[in-house]
Motif scaffolding. Structure first.
Motif, PDB file in Angstrom:
ATOM      1  N   THR A 275      -3.854   5.514   3.071  1.00 58.92           N
ATOM      2  CA  THR A 275      -2.111   6.029   2.939  1.00 58.92           C
ATOM      3  C   THR A 275      -2.404   7.060   4.354  1.00 58.92           C
ATOM      4  N   GLU A 276      -3.212   7.456   4.362  1.00 62.91           N
ATOM      5  CA  GLU A 276      -3.308   8.421   5.770  1.00 62.91           C
ATOM      6  C   GLU A 276      -2.580   7.835   6.926  1.00 62.91           C
ATOM      7  N   SER A 277      -3.788   6.266   7.445  1.00 63.63           N
ATOM      8  CA  SER A 277      -3.718   6.133   8.441  1.00 63.63           C
ATOM      9  C   SER A 277      -1.641   5.403   8.872  1.00 63.63           C
ATOM     10  N   ASN A 278      -1.813   4.885   7.380  1.00 59.34           N
ATOM     11  CA  ASN A 278      -0.312   4.649   6.766  1.00 59.34           C
ATOM     12  C   ASN A 278       0.551   5.512   7.935  1.00 59.34           C
ATOM     13  N   ALA A 279       0.371   6.302   7.372  1.00 65.41           N
ATOM     14  CA  ALA A 279       1.232   8.408   7.215  1.00 65.41           C
ATOM     15  C   ALA A 279       2.051   8.065   8.501  1.00 65.41           C
ATOM     16  N   ARG A 280       0.110   7.936   9.792  1.00 66.59           N
ATOM     17  CA  ARG A 280       0.395   8.380  10.913  1.00 66.59           C
ATOM     18  C   ARG A 280       1.065   6.909  11.717  1.00 66.59           C
TER      19      ARG A 280
ATOM     20  N   MET B 225       9.652   4.415  -2.393  1.00 65.45           N
ATOM     21  CA  MET B 225      10.991   4.142  -2.283  1.00 65.45           C
ATOM     22  C   MET B 225      11.446   4.948  -1.063  1.00 65.45           C
ATOM     23  N   ALA B 226      11.319   6.272  -1.164  1.00 69.80           N
ATOM     24  CA  ALA B 226      11.824   6.981  -0.573  1.00 69.80           C
ATOM     25  C   ALA B 226      10.877   7.290   0.756  1.00 69.80           C
ATOM     26  N   ALA B 227       9.496   6.518   1.088  1.00 72.93           N
ATOM     27  CA  ALA B 227       9.029   6.946   2.324  1.00 72.93           C
ATOM     28  C   ALA B 227       7.992   6.246   2.589  1.00 72.93           C
ATOM     29  N   ASN B 228       8.631   4.974   2.078  1.00 69.23           N
ATOM     30  CA  ASN B 228       7.216   3.804   2.855  1.00 69.23           C
ATOM     31  C   ASN B 228       8.522   2.570   3.567  1.00 69.23           C
ATOM     32  N   PRO B 229       8.214   2.542   5.150  1.00 69.45           N
ATOM     33  CA  PRO B 229       8.867   1.632   5.852  1.00 69.45           C
ATOM     34  C   PRO B 229       9.180   0.465   5.561  1.00 69.45           C
ATOM     35  N   PHE B 230       7.810   0.085   4.777  1.00 73.39           N
ATOM     36  CA  PHE B 230       7.938  -0.516   5.265  1.00 73.39           C
ATOM     37  C   PHE B 230       8.791  -1.770   3.708  1.00 73.39           C
ATOM     38  N   LEU B 231       9.034  -1.099   2.750  1.00 70.45           N
ATOM     39  CA  LEU B 231       9.782  -0.834   1.446  1.00 70.45           C
ATOM     40  C   LEU B 231      11.284  -0.854   2.296  1.00 70.45           C
TER      41      LEU B 231
ATOM     42  N   PHE C  62       1.156  -1.216  -0.309  1.00 70.49           N
ATOM     43  CA  PHE C  62      -0.354  -0.278   0.281  1.00 70.49           C
ATOM     44  C   PHE C  62       0.915   1.543   0.070  1.00 70.49           C
ATOM     45  N   SER C  63       0.488   2.802  -0.143  1.00 72.27           N
ATOM     46  CA  SER C  63       1.245   3.694   0.021  1.00 72.27           C
ATOM     47  C   SER C  63       1.343   4.059   1.622  1.00 72.27           C
ATOM     48  N   LEU C  64       2.830   3.881   2.112  1.00 72.76           N
ATOM     49  CA  LEU C  64       3.431   4.239   3.011  1.00 72.76           C
ATOM     50  C   LEU C  64       2.749   2.606   3.833  1.00 72.76           C
TER      51      LEU C  64
END
Ligand code: ZN
Ligand code: FE
Length: 242
Positions: free
Chosen positions: A174-179, A217-223, A136-138
């Motif tokens: 995305t928003e809950s993933n971002a938190r 790749m720049a922002a998603n901690p799982f990647l 998912f995104s993030l």
């Protein structure tokens, strides 16, 4: 673009994806989670549906599939390995096999982790990735049937794709993933910027996806987790994060 791709919201936070091959007018839907939204999307696009692509067996990704086959004669395409848990497939595929949508072609990527038989479809020429509930995104999918090792390997396959690849995922998370992501990498500027962008998009009632592999790749901690152990650690932290 030779292949257009558009998210269509359905259920509470799912997206089904409408794909159209420009050269031939051939149309596909990926992961129709409910018949009504799927049929409305096809009708809005001109009433043609050639193919239904299924990433995995969960109800919120397949519930509209049989209705679409019945109404439009669309072929159901999914993982051979999970055929017994999917609606009856017209085309059952394994990793590396391809399926054509008009003049466009997708290759199947095995992506176990969220479910055992989860697959992704990658249209290489158009750089479109349909990744279901793997990425998912993030964020990434919950490990419902797989382990961190499998998810790590699946995400690594995505990480090898070109940066401009459009990431077309199954949910608006995305928003809950971002938190959660901000608890892992609070100083990550790309993540901070992406979080702000997603807030603007949602406030305007727009989807936050597709995103791109480069952005993820720049922002998603799982990647960005460099090891199976790190991925396991943050995935389990996310499971209990509120
Ligand atoms: Zn799922
Ligand atoms: Fe789902």
């Amino acid at each position: 673009m030779a292949l257009s791709v558009e998210p269509v919201p359905c259920l509470s936070d799912n997206y089904l994806w409408l794909l159209k091959d420009a050269a031939t007018g051939a149309v596909a839907l990926c992961d129709p989670g409910e018949p009504e939204a799927a049929i409305a999307a096809v009708e809005a696009g001109g009433g043609r549906l050639d193919m239904v692509l299924l990433t995995h067996h969960h109800g919120d990704h397949i519930a509209g599939a049989e209705a679409l086959r019945a109404k439009y004669g669309a072929k159901l395409v999914g993982a051979a390995a999970d055929a017994r848990r999917l609606p009856k497939l017209d085309v059952a595929l394994a990793e590396g096999e391809t399926v054509a949508l008009g003049a466009s072609e997708a290759v199947v990527i095995d992506t176990p982790g969220h479910t055992r038989g989860h697959i992704a479809f990658y249209f290489a020429t158009a750089r479109v990735l349909l990744c279901g509930d793997t990425l998912f995104s993030l964020g990434c999918g919950r490990l419902l049937e797989g382990n961190a090792e499998e998810m790590f390997a699946s995400l690594k396959k995505f990480a090898a794709l070109p940066g401009e690849t459009l990431v077309c995922c199954g949910h608006e998370y995305t928003e809950s993933n971002a938190r959660f992501a901000l608890t892992v990498e609070p100083q990550n500027k790309a993540l901070v910027a992406r979080t702000a962008e997603a807030a603007v998009q949602r406030a305007a009632g727009r989807p936050t996806v597709p995103t791109t592999m480069a952005e993820e790749m720049a922002a998603n901690p799982f990647l960005r987790a460099g090891s199976v152990a790190k991925l396991a650690e943050i995935r389990s932290a996310k499971d209990s994060f509120r």
